[in-house]
Write a protein that holds these residues in place. Structure first.
Motif, PDB file in Angstrom:
ATOM      1  N   VAL A 295       4.680  11.476  -0.805  1.00 14.67           N
ATOM      2  CA  VAL A 295       4.451  12.659   0.024  1.00 14.67           C
ATOM      3  C   VAL A 295       4.912  13.892  -0.739  1.00 14.67           C
ATOM      4  CG1 VAL A 295       5.088  13.812   2.169  1.00 14.67           C
ATOM      5  CG2 VAL A 295       4.704  11.362   2.157  1.00 14.67           C
ATOM      6  N   LYS A 296       4.044  14.863  -0.871  1.00 13.20           N
ATOM      7  CA  LYS A 296       4.381  16.060  -1.657  1.00 13.20           C
ATOM      8  C   LYS A 296       4.260  17.329  -0.815  1.00 13.20           C
ATOM      9  CE  LYS A 296       4.634  14.049  -5.828  1.00 13.20           C
ATOM     10  NZ  LYS A 296       5.896  13.954  -6.559  1.00 13.20           N
TER      11      LYS A 296
ATOM     12  N   VAL B 222       0.840  -1.205   0.000  1.00 12.58           N
ATOM     13  CA  VAL B 222       0.000   0.000   0.000  1.00 12.58           C
ATOM     14  C   VAL B 222       0.878   1.259   0.000  1.00 12.58           C
ATOM     15  CG1 VAL B 222      -1.651   1.350   1.348  1.00 12.58           C
ATOM     16  CG2 VAL B 222      -1.956  -1.126   1.113  1.00 12.58           C
ATOM     17  N   GLU B 223       1.890   1.278   0.895  1.00 12.56           N
ATOM     18  CA  GLU B 223       2.773   2.442   0.992  1.00 12.56           C
ATOM     19  C   GLU B 223       3.453   2.735  -0.340  1.00 12.56           C
ATOM     20  OE1 GLU B 223       3.821   4.762   3.460  1.00 12.56           O
ATOM     21  OE2 GLU B 223       1.882   4.136   4.236  1.00 12.56           O
TER      22      GLU B 223
ATOM     23  N   SER C 256      -6.221  10.820  -4.185  1.00 11.12           N
ATOM     24  CA  SER C 256      -6.991  10.898  -2.946  1.00 11.12           C
ATOM     25  C   SER C 256      -6.042  11.068  -1.777  1.00 11.12           C
ATOM     26  CB  SER C 256      -7.791   9.613  -2.758  1.00 11.12           C
ATOM     27  OG  SER C 256      -6.935   8.593  -2.321  1.00 11.12           O
TER      28      SER C 256
ATOM     29  N   LYS D 288       9.898  16.131  -4.244  1.00 11.03           N
ATOM     30  CA  LYS D 288       9.100  16.313  -3.020  1.00 11.03           C
ATOM     31  C   LYS D 288       8.065  17.404  -3.187  1.00 11.03           C
ATOM     32  CE  LYS D 288      10.671  13.747   0.511  1.00 11.03           C
ATOM     33  NZ  LYS D 288       9.922  13.125   1.577  1.00 11.03           N
ATOM     34  N   GLY D 289       8.084  18.073  -4.327  1.00  8.83           N
ATOM     35  CA  GLY D 289       7.143  19.158  -4.541  1.00  8.83           C
ATOM     36  C   GLY D 289       7.655  20.501  -4.044  1.00  8.83           C
TER      37      GLY D 289
ATOM     38  N   ASN E 254      18.415   3.439   2.711  1.00 11.24           N
ATOM     39  CA  ASN E 254      18.860   4.808   2.502  1.00 11.24           C
ATOM     40  C   ASN E 254      17.684   5.720   2.151  1.00 11.24           C
ATOM     41  OD1 ASN E 254      20.892   6.853   2.088  1.00 11.24           O
ATOM     42  ND2 ASN E 254      20.480   6.638  -0.092  1.00 11.24           N
TER      43      ASN E 254
ATOM     44  N   PHE F 114       1.893   5.292  -2.759  1.00 10.70           N
ATOM     45  CA  PHE F 114       1.668   6.691  -2.369  1.00 10.70           C
ATOM     46  C   PHE F 114       2.969   7.492  -2.443  1.00 10.70           C
ATOM     47  CE2 PHE F 114      -2.013   4.628  -0.640  1.00 10.70           C
ATOM     48  CZ  PHE F 114      -3.008   5.588  -0.674  1.00 10.70           C
TER      49      PHE F 114
ATOM     50  N   GLN G  94      16.930   9.635   2.934  1.00 16.67           N
ATOM     51  CA  GLN G  94      16.244  10.485   1.964  1.00 16.67           C
ATOM     52  C   GLN G  94      14.825  10.817   2.393  1.00 16.67           C
ATOM     53  OE1 GLN G  94      18.228  11.235  -0.529  1.00 16.67           O
ATOM     54  NE2 GLN G  94      19.441   9.485  -1.164  1.00 16.67           N
ATOM     55  N   GLY G  95      14.343  10.190   3.466  1.00 18.51           N
ATOM     56  CA  GLY G  95      12.989  10.487   3.931  1.00 18.51           C
ATOM     57  C   GLY G  95      11.913  10.111   2.923  1.00 18.51           C
ATOM     58  N   ASN G  96      12.134   9.036   2.175  1.00 20.61           N
ATOM     59  CA  ASN G  96      11.146   8.624   1.175  1.00 20.61           C
ATOM     60  C   ASN G  96      10.762   7.162   1.368  1.00 20.61           C
ATOM     61  OD1 ASN G  96       9.507   8.360  -1.034  1.00 20.61           O
ATOM     62  ND2 ASN G  96      10.966   9.256  -2.490  1.00 20.61           N
TER      63      ASN G  96
ATOM     64  N   PHE H   3      -1.970   9.559  -3.812  1.00 16.66           N
ATOM     65  CA  PHE H   3      -1.916   8.266  -4.474  1.00 16.66           C
ATOM     66  C   PHE H   3      -1.265   8.436  -5.838  1.00 16.66           C
ATOM     67  CE2 PHE H   3      -3.935   4.868  -7.031  1.00 16.66           C
ATOM     68  CZ  PHE H   3      -3.500   3.783  -6.287  1.00 16.66           C
TER      69      PHE H   3
ATOM     70  N   ASP I 186      23.730   3.049  -1.954  1.00 13.55           N
ATOM     71  CA  ASP I 186      22.755   2.166  -2.599  1.00 13.55           C
ATOM     72  C   ASP I 186      23.467   0.997  -3.280  1.00 13.55           C
ATOM     73  OD1 ASP I 186      23.910   3.752  -4.497  1.00 13.55           O
ATOM     74  OD2 ASP I 186      22.076   4.813  -5.007  1.00 13.55           O
TER      75      ASP I 186
ATOM     76  N   THR J 117      10.008   5.024 -10.865  1.00 10.33           N
ATOM     77  CA  THR J 117      11.197   5.743 -10.386  1.00 10.33           C
ATOM     78  C   THR J 117      12.316   4.761 -10.054  1.00 10.33           C
ATOM     79  OG1 THR J 117       9.724   7.373  -9.405  1.00 10.33           O
ATOM     80  CG2 THR J 117      12.019   7.427  -8.707  1.00 10.33           C
TER      81      THR J 117
ATOM     82  N   ARG K 203      -5.062  10.179   2.073  1.00  5.44           N
ATOM     83  CA  ARG K 203      -5.331   9.105   3.003  1.00  5.44           C
ATOM     84  C   ARG K 203      -4.814   9.534   4.359  1.00  5.44           C
ATOM     85  NH1 ARG K 203      -1.815   4.704   4.028  1.00  5.44           N
ATOM     86  NH2 ARG K 203      -0.135   5.726   2.980  1.00  5.44           N
TER      87      ARG K 203
ATOM     88  N   SER L   6      19.624  15.341   4.843  1.00  2.00           N
ATOM     89  CA  SER L   6      20.198  13.992   4.814  1.00  2.00           C
ATOM     90  C   SER L   6      20.294  13.461   3.391  1.00  2.00           C
ATOM     91  CB  SER L   6      19.420  13.041   5.712  1.00  2.00           C
ATOM     92  OG  SER L   6      18.055  13.123   5.437  1.00  2.00           O
ATOM     93  N   THR L   7      19.391  13.914   2.514  1.00  2.00           N
ATOM     94  CA  THR L   7      19.522  13.558   1.098  1.00  2.00           C
ATOM     95  C   THR L   7      20.815  14.155   0.554  1.00  2.00           C
ATOM     96  OG1 THR L   7      17.140  13.573   0.811  1.00  2.00           O
ATOM     97  CG2 THR L   7      18.465  13.778  -1.178  1.00  2.00           C
TER      98      THR L   7
END
Lengths: 300, 438
Positions: A43-44, A37-38, B2, B433-434, A259, A41, A264-266, A57, A250, A65, B4, B395-396
């Motif tokens: 995060v923007k 599921v993750e 959507s 990240k926008g 990583n 998605f 990278q917080g992704n 989504f 990587d 990517t 969530r 950190s990136t």
């Protein structure tokens, strides 16, 4: 059997199986489902980025990517290369050790079993730290002695680093795999060997004609374990990374996923990477099993 | 498309709120008598022994009572904990956040604007350290401590090589050659390919300014001429085998510090404790000097990975009192003395005359042959450019820079290419990240 006892036994079955099923669902199925599921998605943020981000989504965008990133594809290629080095090396070593220990002429067999198994008791991270010391010239007595006689080796250079890691994995797991094979060897009825001897077979013939063919299921098991283990390559490169320029953040797909999550917080992209690695592991393991279990024309 | 977010967020809120309720109920029994008692606030930090400073604050007044919550170091999970508590609406009031991580907290919408509570105290702090908590003209954090760059060096080895301490990078290059000539294993320093904050500091000291904001966009200039000059210089040192390409803090590097194979180390002022701990047998042989200059006579400095601040988290019930504590903790001379003595780093306040341990510190100074090394650190701190900005996705940036530098060294391509690659990696990551990049 009356219907009441059947119901009772069904109740008992549910009772005994339930703990497994609950744990399996909670700690195995649920995390996999969550990762899938993750992975769909992302995060923007917007503008300077100073404001709460939004989770949207994105269908298979994370997979695209990952699969179009040259460094991730390189890490997959590196992993395949590592498997090609590690899997045959591991299987041949484990089988060789097991046959040697099991042979009638083996001396100190019991002591050797313990010694060969001992590295398995060392946690993977600790093993990598120990080998890290041995791989760096200024802290390695072995490399210092070799350097003293004019042989300069740097195990952590980019040409040899995969072998250096393969060596750590071999050191850790060869004894464990040897034990699996030994258990299988000891279950072969000794009468077979006696009969073969009466027919004039030597040790070599007994090994090749009786022991190895009867070990086949265990060898397949060890091979599948090793394939899955190599695809999960993580701790060794993570620990050795600070010591060398040859290991990037990587280096393997698992390291890339780690990583992405923690540096990278992704975590969404990391989830996609993890799913890709799982699918590859699935394909490799089942591909291998299908290959060796073909009805006609068996591999051997 | 959507969202969530809200569903998951609500589940988390319910879960944490019930825990929070239990904590609040427990709190009642310990004598919280509403408006009459002190305001209760919590402070999350991982700095060892910082409880001493918290106790001192609690004893200094009766209006605010701070409870310390010791957590895992930020990068190891502490930040994740803070951010999820903010999302759940139940954060600590004050939190320890690194200068390099404040932008990420802003991106997550996790910081309270404390401009109205603390802006009057700006003068107490070193300008660059104060600015590290200011974004878009608003104050989001009170700086605590940092690591201004200084150069630790083995004065005995410089003497042996017959070179004076280098005040410019040209002199540094000559010193590198002279020191290299004193032993086949000896180098002036290690090129720490693993250490992004160190490389960023060197670039900053060379006049580079990697990030800035213009309106609603970030400007990213990692591969500007100043940075390229710095990395080309290190490329020359590597190519001529004048520096040892080696990870810092590695066992190999520790050994090299101990046996004198490495004669200098440019690092944050806090590195003195590491040096004393790693190479105790070299006591008395070390000295500390300013980082060499690109233009003779200038006084450019930088930091090793910024520093650490006290920020008020979004959702705090008592932002005013939280900001008051953050300010006292990091600016009151007694409090700063405690912070300095427990090793929090170089203080963010500009006037250190009342900090006793920075005036005379025999155990430290003896290791450096009696030199007052804090004078060097104070001068360095004052010289840091205050327009330098740390970006979101720090950190990136560090992992990209480290990877690219490693791969350049490994494949024999140039460090300047690695810098250019880092520029494009960082712009890609921010855009993805926008975040808007100009």
């Amino acid at each position: 059997m009356s219907s009441t006892t059947r119901t009772q036994s069904r109740g008992a079955i549910v009772l005994f199986v339930a703990p497994f099923l609950v744990m399996f669902a909670l700690f195995f199925v649920a995390p996999i489902g969550y990762a899938i599921v993750e992975s769909l998605f992302a995060v923007k943020s917007s503008g300077l980025g100073f404001g709460p981000p939004e989770e949207v989504f994105v269908f298979f965008s994370n997979y695209v990517t990952a699969l179009t990133s040259s460094s991730f594809l390189e890490s997959l290629g590196r992993l395949v290369l590592f498997s090609l080095i590690e899997v045959p090396l591991m299987v041949v070593t484990a089988v060789g050790l097991a046959l040697l220990v099991d042979s009638a002429h083996a001396r100190f067999g019991k002591a050797f079993r313990v010694i060969a198994f001992a590295p398995y008791a060392v946690p993977g991270v600790i093993a990598a730290i120990l080998w890290g010391f041995l791989y760096v010239p200024s802290t390695s007595p072995i490399l210092q002695v070799l350097g003293g006689v004019g042989i300069d080796i740097s195990p952590l250079s980019s040409d040899t680093v995969l072998f250096a890691i393969a060596n750590i994995a071999l050191w850790t797991f060869a004894g464990y795999n040897m034990y699996i094979l030994l258990a299988s060897l000891s279950s072969i009825p000794r009468e077979l060997f006696e009969a073969a001897k009466l027919d004039g077979a030597g040790e070599w013939q007994i090994t090749w004609q009786i022991k190895v063919p009867l070990l086949r299921p265990s060898i397949i098991l060890v091979t599948v374990f090793t394939i899955i283990g190599t695809l999960q390559l993580f701790a060794e490169p993570l620990v050795l990374r600070p010591l060398t320029t040859a290991i990037s953040s990587d280096f393997t797909p698992n390291l890339a996923a780690y990583n992405q999550t923690f540096a990278q917080g992704n975590p969404n992209l990391a989830a996609a990477m993890a799913v890709i690695v799982a699918l590859i592991g699935f394909a490799f393991s089942f591909g291998f099993l299908r290959f060796v279990n073909r009805k006609e024309n068996r591999a051997w | 498309m959507s969202t969530r977010h809200s569903i998951l967020g609500r589940v988390a809120v319910v879960g944490v709120a019930s825990v929070g309720l239990a904590v609040a109920l427990a709190g009642c029994s310990t004598g919280d008598t509403g408006s009459e008692g002190p305001v209760e606030i919590t402070f999350q930090s991982w700095v060892p022994n910082i409880d001493q400073a918290v106790d001192a604050f609690n004893e200094s007044q009766d209006d605010i009572h701070v409870t310390l919550e010791t957590i895992t170091a930020g990068p190891d999970g502490g930040y994740a904990k803070m951010l999820s508590a903010v999302e759940a609406g139940n954060p600590a009031d004050v939190a320890q956040v690194g200068y390099t991580d404040l932008p990420d907290f802003l991106v997550a919408g996790a910081l309270e604007d404390i401009t109205s509570y603390v802006s009057d105290s700006e003068d107490l702090f070193t300008p660059w350290q104060w600015q590290s908590g200011v974004f878009d003209g608003k104050v989001y954090a009170v700086p605590q401590a940092s690591g201004p760059l200084v150069q630790f060096y083995r004065s005995d080895i410089f003497e042996e090589a017959g070179v004076a301490y280098p005040t410019t990078w040209d002199e540094y290059y000559e010193a590198a050659k002279a020191i290299r000539a004193t032993g086949s294993d000896r180098y002036i320093t290690a090129f720490a390919f693993n250490q992004a904050p160190w490389m960023v500091g060197l670039a900053q000291q060379g006049g580079a300014k990697w990030f800035d904001t213009a309106g609603d966009s970030w400007q990213v200039d990692i591969d500007g001429q100043d940075t390229l000059n710095v990395f080309a210089f290190w490329q020359k040192l590597i190519d001529e085998d004048l520096v040892k390409v080696e990870a810092d803090f590695s066992s190999e590097w520790n050994a090299d510090l101990q046996n004198g194979n490495i004669a200098t180390w440019i690092s944050g002022s806090w590195a003195d404790a590491i040096l004393r701990g790693t190479a105790p047998d070299t006591a008395g042989k070390w000295s500390v000097g300013a980082v060499p200059q690109w233009t003779a006579g200038e006084n450019a400095s930088a930091t090793w990975g910024g520093g650490s601040a006290s920020a008020v988290l979004k959702g705090s019930k008592h932002p005013k009192e939280a900001a008051e504590f953050a300010l006292y903790l990091n600016s009151n001379p007694d409090s700063v003395s405690i912070l300095t003595s427990i090793g929090a780093g170089w203080p963010a306040i500009s006037d250190i005359s009342e900090i006793a341990s920075l005036q005379d510190d025999p155990t430290v100074f003896d290791f450096y042959g009696g030199q007052n090394i804090w004078e060097v650190a104070a001068a360095s701190d004052a010289a840091v450019d205050n327009s330098w900005r740390f970006p979101p996705l720090w950190s990136t940036l560090t992992s990209s820079l480290t990877d690219n530098v490693k791969s350049a060294i490994d494949s024999g391509t140039s460090l300047t290419d690695a810098v250019a690659q880092t520029q494009s990696d960082m712009v890609d990551a921010m855009t993805q990240k926008g975040i808007s990049v100009e």
